[in-house]
Design a protein around this motif. Structure first.
Motif, PDB file in Angstrom:
ATOM      1  N   LYS A 172       0.829  -1.211   0.000  1.00 45.64           N
ATOM      2  CA  LYS A 172       0.000   0.000   0.000  1.00 45.64           C
ATOM      3  C   LYS A 172       0.857   1.252   0.000  1.00 45.64           C
ATOM      4  CE  LYS A 172      -4.079  -1.975   2.258  1.00 45.64           C
ATOM      5  NZ  LYS A 172      -4.964  -1.913   3.465  1.00 45.64           N
ATOM      6  N   GLU A 173       1.929   1.212   0.825  1.00 43.50           N
ATOM      7  CA  GLU A 173       2.816   2.359   0.861  1.00 43.50           C
ATOM      8  C   GLU A 173       3.464   2.594  -0.494  1.00 43.50           C
ATOM      9  OE1 GLU A 173       3.554   4.630   3.205  1.00 43.50           O
ATOM     10  OE2 GLU A 173       1.891   3.795   4.388  1.00 43.50           O
ATOM     11  N   THR A 174       3.860   1.492  -1.126  1.00 46.34           N
ATOM     12  CA  THR A 174       4.471   1.614  -2.460  1.00 46.34           C
ATOM     13  C   THR A 174       3.487   2.217  -3.450  1.00 46.34           C
ATOM     14  OG1 THR A 174       5.852  -0.321  -1.992  1.00 46.34           O
ATOM     15  CG2 THR A 174       5.600   0.344  -4.301  1.00 46.34           C
ATOM     16  N   THR A 175       2.252   1.718  -3.408  1.00 48.84           N
ATOM     17  CA  THR A 175       1.217   2.256  -4.310  1.00 48.84           C
ATOM     18  C   THR A 175       0.961   3.732  -4.016  1.00 48.84           C
ATOM     19  OG1 THR A 175       0.175   0.061  -4.382  1.00 48.84           O
ATOM     20  CG2 THR A 175      -1.133   1.952  -5.127  1.00 48.84           C
ATOM     21  N   LYS A 176       0.969   4.096  -2.731  1.00 52.18           N
ATOM     22  CA  LYS A 176       0.731   5.485  -2.371  1.00 52.18           C
ATOM     23  C   LYS A 176       1.819   6.382  -2.942  1.00 52.18           C
ATOM     24  CE  LYS A 176       1.563   6.751   1.820  1.00 52.18           C
ATOM     25  NZ  LYS A 176       1.464   6.898   3.285  1.00 52.18           N
ATOM     26  N   TYR A 177       3.068   5.915  -2.847  1.00 56.12           N
ATOM     27  CA  TYR A 177       4.163   6.729  -3.395  1.00 56.12           C
ATOM     28  C   TYR A 177       4.082   6.825  -4.919  1.00 56.12           C
ATOM     29  CZ  TYR A 177       6.383   6.889   1.188  1.00 56.12           C
ATOM     30  OH  TYR A 177       6.653   7.131   2.508  1.00 56.12           O
ATOM     31  N   ILE A 178       3.609   5.736  -5.520  1.00 57.03           N
ATOM     32  CA  ILE A 178       3.426   5.784  -6.983  1.00 57.03           C
ATOM     33  C   ILE A 178       2.353   6.807  -7.347  1.00 57.03           C
ATOM     34  CG2 ILE A 178       2.613   4.462  -8.968  1.00 57.03           C
ATOM     35  CD1 ILE A 178       4.017   2.020  -7.785  1.00 57.03           C
ATOM     36  N   LEU A 179       1.272   6.848  -6.559  1.00 55.31           N
ATOM     37  CA  LEU A 179       0.226   7.843  -6.818  1.00 55.31           C
ATOM     38  C   LEU A 179       0.756   9.250  -6.608  1.00 55.31           C
ATOM     39  CD1 LEU A 179      -2.870   6.104  -5.168  1.00 55.31           C
ATOM     40  CD2 LEU A 179      -2.343   6.312  -7.605  1.00 55.31           C
ATOM     41  N   TYR A 180       1.595   9.434  -5.559  1.00 54.68           N
ATOM     42  CA  TYR A 180       2.222  10.734  -5.370  1.00 54.68           C
ATOM     43  C   TYR A 180       3.054  11.119  -6.586  1.00 54.68           C
ATOM     44  CZ  TYR A 180       0.926  10.637  -0.411  1.00 54.68           C
ATOM     45  OH  TYR A 180       0.233  10.607   0.779  1.00 54.68           O
ATOM     46  N   ALA A 181       3.801  10.132  -7.059  1.00 53.83           N
ATOM     47  CA  ALA A 181       4.622  10.386  -8.250  1.00 53.83           C
ATOM     48  C   ALA A 181       3.757  10.729  -9.456  1.00 53.83           C
ATOM     49  CB  ALA A 181       5.503   9.169  -8.562  1.00 53.83           C
ATOM     50  N   ALA A 182       2.594  10.050  -9.570  1.00 57.52           N
ATOM     51  CA  ALA A 182       1.680  10.341 -10.683  1.00 57.52           C
ATOM     52  C   ALA A 182       1.143  11.762 -10.579  1.00 57.52           C
ATOM     53  CB  ALA A 182       0.526   9.341 -10.689  1.00 57.52           C
ATOM     54  N   ALA A 183       0.765  12.177  -9.363  1.00 57.91           N
ATOM     55  CA  ALA A 183       0.257  13.537  -9.185  1.00 57.91           C
ATOM     56  C   ALA A 183       1.322  14.565  -9.525  1.00 57.91           C
ATOM     57  CB  ALA A 183      -0.238  13.724  -7.758  1.00 57.91           C
ATOM     58  N   ILE A 184       2.552  14.300  -9.035  1.00 53.43           N
ATOM     59  CA  ILE A 184       3.646  15.223  -9.355  1.00 53.43           C
ATOM     60  C   ILE A 184       3.902  15.254 -10.857  1.00 53.43           C
ATOM     61  CG2 ILE A 184       6.109  15.630  -9.044  1.00 53.43           C
ATOM     62  CD1 ILE A 184       5.805  14.460  -6.207  1.00 53.43           C
ATOM     63  N   SER A 185       3.833  14.094 -11.498  1.00 54.39           N
ATOM     64  CA  SER A 185       4.057  14.019 -12.945  1.00 54.39           C
ATOM     65  C   SER A 185       2.985  14.799 -13.705  1.00 54.39           C
ATOM     66  CB  SER A 185       4.075  12.560 -13.391  1.00 54.39           C
ATOM     67  OG  SER A 185       5.114  11.854 -12.758  1.00 54.39           O
ATOM     68  N   ILE A 186       1.744  14.636 -13.252  1.00 52.21           N
ATOM     69  CA  ILE A 186       0.652  15.375 -13.915  1.00 52.21           C
ATOM     70  C   ILE A 186       0.840  16.874 -13.730  1.00 52.21           C
ATOM     71  CG2 ILE A 186      -1.830  15.842 -13.837  1.00 52.21           C
ATOM     72  CD1 ILE A 186      -2.241  12.882 -13.172  1.00 52.21           C
ATOM     73  N   PHE A 187       1.244  17.280 -12.544  1.00 57.22           N
ATOM     74  CA  PHE A 187       1.475  18.698 -12.290  1.00 57.22           C
ATOM     75  C   PHE A 187       2.604  19.229 -13.176  1.00 57.22           C
ATOM     76  CE2 PHE A 187       3.806  21.975  -9.882  1.00 57.22           C
ATOM     77  CZ  PHE A 187       2.809  22.942  -9.816  1.00 57.22           C
TER      78      PHE A 187
END
Length: 602
Positions: A172-187
């Motif tokens: 879950k933590e790994t997935t959460k960091y991936i989502l953070y990375a996705a948000a940063i990438s989208i930004f």
């Protein structure tokens, strides 16, 4: 709106690409972590279970549970021993959640340990929380069972199991960091997309505005080039295209102006009409012709300010144009209107091998037709003027030779007739020679400053006698000072007066009047000879100064002249740099007006 812009498309594309990549990465990473940790834990549990079996098999009965407990505490693992004298024993009770023993011992895979095989199970099991044994729900458990052989010869099994919650939380933590990375990438992608907006779309917007400006006719529009990349090359190419287009438009405009100037300066008329018969191009001479045709056909004159472009030309031009379009052959016709004659050459106008209209060239042939008519009249008049006196000379000469005259008086009368006709022929020949020299520009003037009043008085006195014989009054109207001088050829001016007054007397009935007016004004000599005679028909006025032209059409020898007098008058006046005009009304009389400028001697 977003999808219709380059920035929106690029932004959505990059976001979609980032989302797909991150999704695949997340799935692969989770799967990798899950498989890696599960494999590692399974191996560790197997190794620990094998080690425990060896320890239990080698340890006395009183000590094997305590020994096993010490070993599994270090691994945070639950232990279940099956097959000992005590039965199934949970060896760990330090507060870890425990799976009910019967669920493990009765599990078909784990029961294989009793048969000598190693069993591995991953699944969700109900979990109890010691010491109250309260059920806290289902947990994902990894369980390993290995065979156990005791000294007593009985077979049992060791079952080790661990809660996989820590591995799930790691995932879950790994997935959460991936989502953070996705948000940063989208930004960052959004920032990058709008950065591209200034680098790509702004030049494109400028080119769009420039293209729109060019479409409205502003061919001098220039795009500011701020980069050397493909956009800059495109802008540079666009500027070159706009410049070449501007030069081409100016060249076409110059050619159009030149063509328009040529058409306007042409003596011949040019008309271009389309297949439907509407006028596309027309020059002023052609406009005059169409206006004459319109007046001839309908009696209504087109206004001088009306544009004929887009209108239907009047008949018969329309009919001939349609024939040329249908036959696709050139046609040459003559059109007459308002007393003028036009020769019209009509040719088909092609556009990609298809007849798109008709181009017509119109030439005013009125003067040529008049000259042709005058040539024929000249030949007829000369033949008549020479044939008649020659015939009379021959006839009367034969009468004298044949002694037809019986008395000296008759012979003298015949001789007088022969003399008069010879004088008439001599005058005709001399006038023809004079007129020929004048028209060839060989007229010689002895022009000098002379007192003009004595000259005019002499002419009036001479013609007053002739007029009195025919009961015609010659009235002078001289508004001149006695000492007035003017630069003239006196003999030639006397010839002008002689011809004009003689004509006036010959065409004025008895009791008529001939007025001779002269005056000097603004350094110009004005002469006017006006009579109250028969007048000249309106249709004859344009031709009175032509050779041998006679308005009365009569060839009576007593009243008609040679028809050369007015031609000679016009040439003499023109040689003095002056102008002559005629105004007449049938039955009321005729007026000849002459204007001669003064010539000052240095």
């Amino acid at each position: 709106m977003v999808w219709n812009s380059i920035v929106g498309k690029l932004w959505i594309t990059i976001i979609g690409l980032v989302a797909v990549v991150l999704t695949l990465l997340s799935l692969l990473l989770v799967q990798f972590l899950d498989g890696y940790y599960l494999e590692q834990r399974t191996d560790n549990l197997k190794k620990l279970a094998v080690q425990l079996t060896k320890t239990i098999e080698a340890t006395p009965d009183s000590e094997h549970i305590q020994t096993a407990k010490e070993m599994v505490e270090a691994y945070n693992t639950n232990l279940l021993v099956v097959g000992l004298k005590e039965g199934s024993i949970n060896a760990v009770d330090q507060g870890l959640p425990q799976v009910p023993s019967n669920l493990l011992t009765e599990h078909p895979v784990l029961k294989k340990a009793l048969e000598g095989e190693v069993g591995v199970v991953r699944g969700r099991f109900p979990v109890l929380q010691p010491p109250m044994q309260n059920e806290i729900g289902e947990k994902e458990i990894l369980a390993v069972s290995v065979p156990l052989h005791t000294k007593e010869g009985t077979n049992g099994a060791i079952i080790l199991y661990q809660n996989l919650q820590d591995m799930t939380e790691t995932t879950k933590e790994t997935t959460k960091y991936i989502l953070y990375a996705a948000a940063i990438s989208i930004f960052l992608t959004t920032i990058f997309a709008f950065f591209l907006s200034t680098r790509i779309t702004n030049p494109l917007r400028q080119m769009t505005k420039a293209a729109d400006s060019i479409s409205r006719g502003n061919f001098d529009t220039i795009i500011t080039i701020k980069s050397g990349d493909e956009i800059g090359e495109l802008a540079s190419t666009f500027n070159r295209m706009a410049k070449q287009l501007d030069e081409l438009i100016h060249a076409l405009s110059r050619e159009k102006d030149q063509l328009f100037s040529v058409l306007r300066s042409m003596v011949d008329g040019v008309i271009t009409v389309d297949k439907s018969g509407e006028i596309l191009i027309i020059n002023p001479p052609a406009e005059e012709m169409l206006k004459a045709l319109k007046f001839e056909s309908s009696g209504k004159e087109w206004g001088s300010k009306d544009s004929l472009i887009g209108l239907q030309p009047p008949e018969p031009f329309v009919t001939y144009s349609k024939e040329v379009v249908e036959t696709e052959h050139e046609s040459v016709i003559d059109i007459t209107a308002q007393g003028r004659v036009w020769s019209v050459v009509l040719a088909p106008l092609y556009d990609r091998n298809q007849v798109s209209g008709v181009v017509a060239v119109l030439r005013d042939m009125t003067k040529e037709r008049q000259l042709d008519k005058l040539r024929k009249d000249f030949i007829a008049n000369v033949s008549h003027e020479l044939r008649t006196p020659l015939a009379m000379l021959q006839g009367y000469s034969e009468a004298i030779v044949d002694d037809i005259a019986v008395s000296p008086e008759e012979t003298k009368e015949l001789a007088q007739i022969i003399y008069d006709e010879s004088v008439r022929m001599s005058r005709l020949v001399n006038e023809l020679l004079d007129l020929g020299r004048m028209e060839a520009g060989h007229i010689e003037l002895n022009r000098k400053q002379v007192e003009i009043l004595p000259i005019f008085d002499k002419i009036i006195r001479k013609f007053s006698v002739v007029g009195n014989e025919q009961k015609i009054t010659v009235i002078p109207e001289f508004m001149l000072m006695p000492e007035a001088q003017f630069s003239l050829d006196a003999d030639r001016i006397e010839q002008v007066f002689t011809n004009l007054i003689d004509n006036a007397i010959r065409h004025t009935h008895a009791d008529g009047k001939v007025f001779v007016s002269t005056m000097i004004k603004d350094d110009q000599l004005f002469i006017e000879v006006r009579d109250t005679g028969t007048g000249i028909p309106e249709e004859d006025l344009p031709f009175v100064f032509e050779r041998f032209y006679k308005a009365d059409k009569a060839r009576t020898r007593s009243r008609s002249g040679t028809g050369l007098g007015l031609s000679i008058v016009k040439q003499i006046v023109a040689a003095h740099g002056g102008q002559i005009s005629v105004h007449s009304k049938l039955g009321e009389g005729t007026t000849f007006s002459i204007t001669i400028p003064n010539e000052h001697q240095d």
